[in-house]
Design a protein around this motif. Sequence first.
Motif, PDB file in Angstrom:
ATOM      1  N   ALA A   9     -84.484-108.451 -42.565  1.00  0.00           N
ATOM      2  CA  ALA A   9     -83.711-107.408 -43.237  1.00  0.00           C
ATOM      3  C   ALA A   9     -82.640-106.821 -42.320  1.00  0.00           C
ATOM      4  CB  ALA A   9     -84.657-106.311 -43.722  1.00  0.00           C
ATOM      5  N   ALA A  10     -82.980-106.655 -41.041  1.00  0.00           N
ATOM      6  CA  ALA A  10     -82.010-106.080 -40.112  1.00  0.00           C
ATOM      7  C   ALA A  10     -80.865-107.030 -39.816  1.00  0.00           C
ATOM      8  CB  ALA A  10     -82.709-105.681 -38.808  1.00  0.00           C
ATOM      9  N   LEU A  11     -81.158-108.322 -39.810  1.00  0.00           N
ATOM     10  CA  LEU A  11     -80.127-109.304 -39.476  1.00  0.00           C
ATOM     11  C   LEU A  11     -79.470-109.917 -40.708  1.00  0.00           C
ATOM     12  CD1 LEU A  11     -81.936-111.180 -36.579  1.00  0.00           C
ATOM     13  CD2 LEU A  11     -80.225-109.385 -36.406  1.00  0.00           C
ATOM     14  N   GLY A  12     -79.947-109.552 -41.898  1.00  0.00           N
ATOM     15  CA  GLY A  12     -79.382-110.163 -43.105  1.00  0.00           C
ATOM     16  C   GLY A  12     -77.920-109.822 -43.300  1.00  0.00           C
ATOM     17  N   THR A  13     -77.593-108.539 -43.170  1.00  0.00           N
ATOM     18  CA  THR A  13     -76.206-108.106 -43.369  1.00  0.00           C
ATOM     19  C   THR A  13     -75.254-108.689 -42.330  1.00  0.00           C
ATOM     20  OG1 THR A  13     -76.981-106.053 -44.405  1.00  0.00           O
ATOM     21  CG2 THR A  13     -74.708-106.099 -43.604  1.00  0.00           C
ATOM     22  N   PRO A  14     -75.569-108.620 -41.018  1.00  0.00           N
ATOM     23  CA  PRO A  14     -74.654-109.259 -40.052  1.00  0.00           C
ATOM     24  C   PRO A  14     -74.498-110.760 -40.269  1.00  0.00           C
ATOM     25  CG  PRO A  14     -76.132-107.760 -38.925  1.00  0.00           C
ATOM     26  CD  PRO A  14     -76.628-107.877 -40.333  1.00  0.00           C
TER      27      PRO A  14
ATOM     28  N   ALA B 182     -96.201-110.305 -40.721  1.00  0.00           N
ATOM     29  CA  ALA B 182     -95.301-110.412 -41.872  1.00  0.00           C
ATOM     30  C   ALA B 182     -94.304-109.256 -41.896  1.00  0.00           C
ATOM     31  CB  ALA B 182     -96.117-110.440 -43.170  1.00  0.00           C
ATOM     32  N   ILE B 183     -94.761-108.045 -41.570  1.00  0.00           N
ATOM     33  CA  ILE B 183     -93.847-106.894 -41.555  1.00  0.00           C
ATOM     34  C   ILE B 183     -92.793-107.060 -40.472  1.00  0.00           C
ATOM     35  CG2 ILE B 183     -93.710-104.425 -41.079  1.00  0.00           C
ATOM     36  CD1 ILE B 183     -96.407-104.111 -42.463  1.00  0.00           C
ATOM     37  N   GLY B 184     -93.214-107.530 -39.302  1.00  0.00           N
ATOM     38  CA  GLY B 184     -92.250-107.750 -38.233  1.00  0.00           C
ATOM     39  C   GLY B 184     -91.203-108.794 -38.591  1.00  0.00           C
ATOM     40  N   LEU B 185     -91.650-109.906 -39.182  1.00  0.00           N
ATOM     41  CA  LEU B 185     -90.701-110.941 -39.583  1.00  0.00           C
ATOM     42  C   LEU B 185     -89.779-110.454 -40.691  1.00  0.00           C
ATOM     43  CD1 LEU B 185     -89.773-113.901 -39.315  1.00  0.00           C
ATOM     44  CD2 LEU B 185     -91.512-114.511 -41.007  1.00  0.00           C
TER      45      LEU B 185
ATOM     46  N   VAL C 262     -97.997-120.503 -45.260  1.00  0.00           N
ATOM     47  CA  VAL C 262     -98.382-120.358 -43.850  1.00  0.00           C
ATOM     48  C   VAL C 262     -99.141-119.055 -43.637  1.00  0.00           C
ATOM     49  CG1 VAL C 262     -97.453-119.971 -41.539  1.00  0.00           C
ATOM     50  CG2 VAL C 262     -96.570-121.840 -42.928  1.00  0.00           C
ATOM     51  N   PHE C 263     -98.650-117.958 -44.182  1.00  0.00           N
ATOM     52  CA  PHE C 263     -99.312-116.672 -43.979  1.00  0.00           C
ATOM     53  C   PHE C 263    -100.685-116.637 -44.641  1.00  0.00           C
ATOM     54  CE2 PHE C 263     -95.047-114.938 -42.920  1.00  0.00           C
ATOM     55  CZ  PHE C 263     -95.391-114.290 -41.749  1.00  0.00           C
ATOM     56  N   VAL C 264    -100.796-117.175 -45.848  1.00  0.00           N
ATOM     57  CA  VAL C 264    -102.088-117.154 -46.545  1.00  0.00           C
ATOM     58  C   VAL C 264    -103.107-118.034 -45.822  1.00  0.00           C
ATOM     59  CG1 VAL C 264    -103.260-117.781 -48.690  1.00  0.00           C
ATOM     60  CG2 VAL C 264    -101.058-116.611 -48.779  1.00  0.00           C
TER      61      VAL C 264
ATOM     62  N   THR D   8     -71.628-108.534 -33.868  1.00  0.00           N
ATOM     63  CA  THR D   8     -73.065-108.631 -34.173  1.00  0.00           C
ATOM     64  C   THR D   8     -73.874-109.116 -32.966  1.00  0.00           C
ATOM     65  OG1 THR D   8     -72.849-110.894 -35.023  1.00  0.00           O
ATOM     66  CG2 THR D   8     -72.597-109.090 -36.597  1.00  0.00           C
ATOM     67  N   PRO D   9     -73.918-108.356 -31.893  1.00  0.00           N
ATOM     68  CA  PRO D   9     -74.653-108.796 -30.698  1.00  0.00           C
ATOM     69  C   PRO D   9     -76.149-108.958 -30.940  1.00  0.00           C
ATOM     70  CG  PRO D   9     -73.960-106.505 -30.476  1.00  0.00           C
ATOM     71  CD  PRO D   9     -73.286-107.033 -31.689  1.00  0.00           C
ATOM     72  N   MET D  10     -76.720-108.152 -31.866  1.00  0.00           N
ATOM     73  CA  MET D  10     -78.134-108.295 -32.158  1.00  0.00           C
ATOM     74  C   MET D  10     -78.448-109.670 -32.736  1.00  0.00           C
ATOM     75  SD  MET D  10     -80.543-105.993 -34.702  1.00  0.00           S
ATOM     76  CE  MET D  10     -80.035-104.477 -33.886  1.00  0.00           C
ATOM     77  N   LEU D  11     -77.533-110.185 -33.558  1.00  0.00           N
ATOM     78  CA  LEU D  11     -77.727-111.504 -34.144  1.00  0.00           C
ATOM     79  C   LEU D  11     -77.771-112.581 -33.065  1.00  0.00           C
ATOM     80  CD1 LEU D  11     -77.884-113.299 -36.670  1.00  0.00           C
ATOM     81  CD2 LEU D  11     -75.390-113.345 -36.694  1.00  0.00           C
ATOM     82  N   TRP D  12     -76.928-112.469 -32.062  1.00  0.00           N
ATOM     83  CA  TRP D  12     -76.912-113.474 -30.994  1.00  0.00           C
ATOM     84  C   TRP D  12     -78.157-113.371 -30.122  1.00  0.00           C
ATOM     85  CZ3 TRP D  12     -73.843-116.611 -32.846  1.00  0.00           C
ATOM     86  CH2 TRP D  12     -72.619-116.234 -33.420  1.00  0.00           C
ATOM     87  N   GLY D  13     -78.672-112.150 -29.963  1.00  0.00           N
ATOM     88  CA  GLY D  13     -79.911-112.011 -29.216  1.00  0.00           C
ATOM     89  C   GLY D  13     -81.089-112.658 -29.910  1.00  0.00           C
ATOM     90  N   VAL D  14     -81.204-112.442 -31.221  1.00  0.00           N
ATOM     91  CA  VAL D  14     -82.288-113.075 -31.976  1.00  0.00           C
ATOM     92  C   VAL D  14     -82.106-114.591 -32.019  1.00  0.00           C
ATOM     93  CG1 VAL D  14     -83.367-113.230 -34.250  1.00  0.00           C
ATOM     94  CG2 VAL D  14     -82.674-111.010 -33.348  1.00  0.00           C
ATOM     95  N   LEU D  15     -80.860-115.032 -32.163  1.00  0.00           N
ATOM     96  CA  LEU D  15     -80.604-116.469 -32.166  1.00  0.00           C
ATOM     97  C   LEU D  15     -81.008-117.108 -30.835  1.00  0.00           C
ATOM     98  CD1 LEU D  15     -79.276-118.893 -33.670  1.00  0.00           C
ATOM     99  CD2 LEU D  15     -77.154-118.288 -32.496  1.00  0.00           C
ATOM    100  N   ALA D  16     -80.712-116.436 -29.734  1.00  0.00           N
ATOM    101  CA  ALA D  16     -81.097-116.961 -28.427  1.00  0.00           C
ATOM    102  C   ALA D  16     -82.610-117.013 -28.271  1.00  0.00           C
ATOM    103  CB  ALA D  16     -80.480-116.102 -27.326  1.00  0.00           C
ATOM    104  N   ALA D  17     -83.314-115.989 -28.761  1.00  0.00           N
ATOM    105  CA  ALA D  17     -84.770-115.964 -28.656  1.00  0.00           C
ATOM    106  C   ALA D  17     -85.411-117.086 -29.466  1.00  0.00           C
ATOM    107  CB  ALA D  17     -85.309-114.607 -29.111  1.00  0.00           C
TER     108      ALA D  17
END
Length: 402
Positions: A126-131, A118-121, A205-207, A276-285
């Motif tokens: 949070a990191a990708l929210g602003t971009p 949950a912390i990782g998600l 899902v988490f519970v 926002t290259p980080m956003l495209w990396g997460v999107l690709a993953a």
Amino acid sequence: MVIPLSTAPLTESDTENPGHLEGIVPEGTVPEGTAAGTSTDAQNSATGPLMDRRLTNRLLVGILTILVAGALYSAAAFFMPVVLSLLLALTLSPLVRAMHRRGMGEGFAAGIVVLALAIGLGGMIAALGTPFVDLVDDAPRMAREVHEKFDQFSKPISTVTEMAEQVDGATSGGKKIQQVTVQQPGILSQVAGSALSVATTTVIVFVLTLFLLASGDHFSEQIVKSFGTMTDKKRALRTMRDIEAEISRYLLTITVINAGLGIAVGLAMWALGMPTPMLWGVLAAVLNFLPYIGSLGGIVIVGVVSLATLPTFGAALLPPLAYLACTAVEGQFVTPTIVGRRLRINTVAVFIAVAFWSFLWSIPGALMAVPILVFLKVLCDNISILHGIGRFLATEETEEAT
């Protein structure tokens, strides 16, 4: 009165006119309609009910399949988080079991694993929210940029459209047709409703995953106890262990591969000047969990954004080409080498599974399609009556190896 039968040899007249010998049957022959005919009729009468029974069983299986699919579609809000929780529990149970062997309680170990997930998600969101918000806010400007770049291609189409409107106005006599439109809900209300639904499903899902992991082997023990003979108990336990091991190994391996793909795509987008290259990396993953469709969708999205962001057509073609190169290397070399041939599944079966589960549960169903197919493949390989389905799901190389 007894009529004696003549034992004298047959004369030539008797052989030419055998009518008066009717009723005399040569020794060793069986007339029609007696034992041979009776056995044939018995076989036909036995085959008929057997074929009817098989046809009835197939019809019942078809009806049951349709009913189950209808239930999954109608009650998607209930079944979707349950299935996702089961997949997560199967994936994370070896980790929880390893922590339990080191002296940690199953409930405590399950809590740590679920909390870390949950912390990782949450940190990624949070990191990708602003971009992501900046990209959405910049969408109107990007749309204008794309429209201006394609304006030279759209001018002939606009001319034809204007001519069609003029012809339509001339044929209608210049009368304006009153149109009634139904006002749709605003985009903010739709986004708010979707966000609330996603948040509720995520909490469920988490519970549920926490409860499944904390219960340990309770469910598997109950399933094993439901079988009568010791042979069936051992087969059921072996099947459950194989399913757990294969799904856990597959999902963890694919997650690591997709993370590497995301890093490669993010670095490529950064080098080519994409925002926002980080956003495209997460999107690709994330999109790479969707076989074939995910990579194609990522290429299209990156191509549109690069066309709206980069100044020339040549520079705008480089990001989607780089994305295509990364996914091609991953799909043709990395995944087959790491995952191996053991769990390679028929391409047609994968495509049908993705289409079916995306129809039932939209994008979450498409993401879970391949893990569900892996579950079905392992189950069919461990049950003799389902080996035919397992051979259909396997590739030709896997069939030859087995």
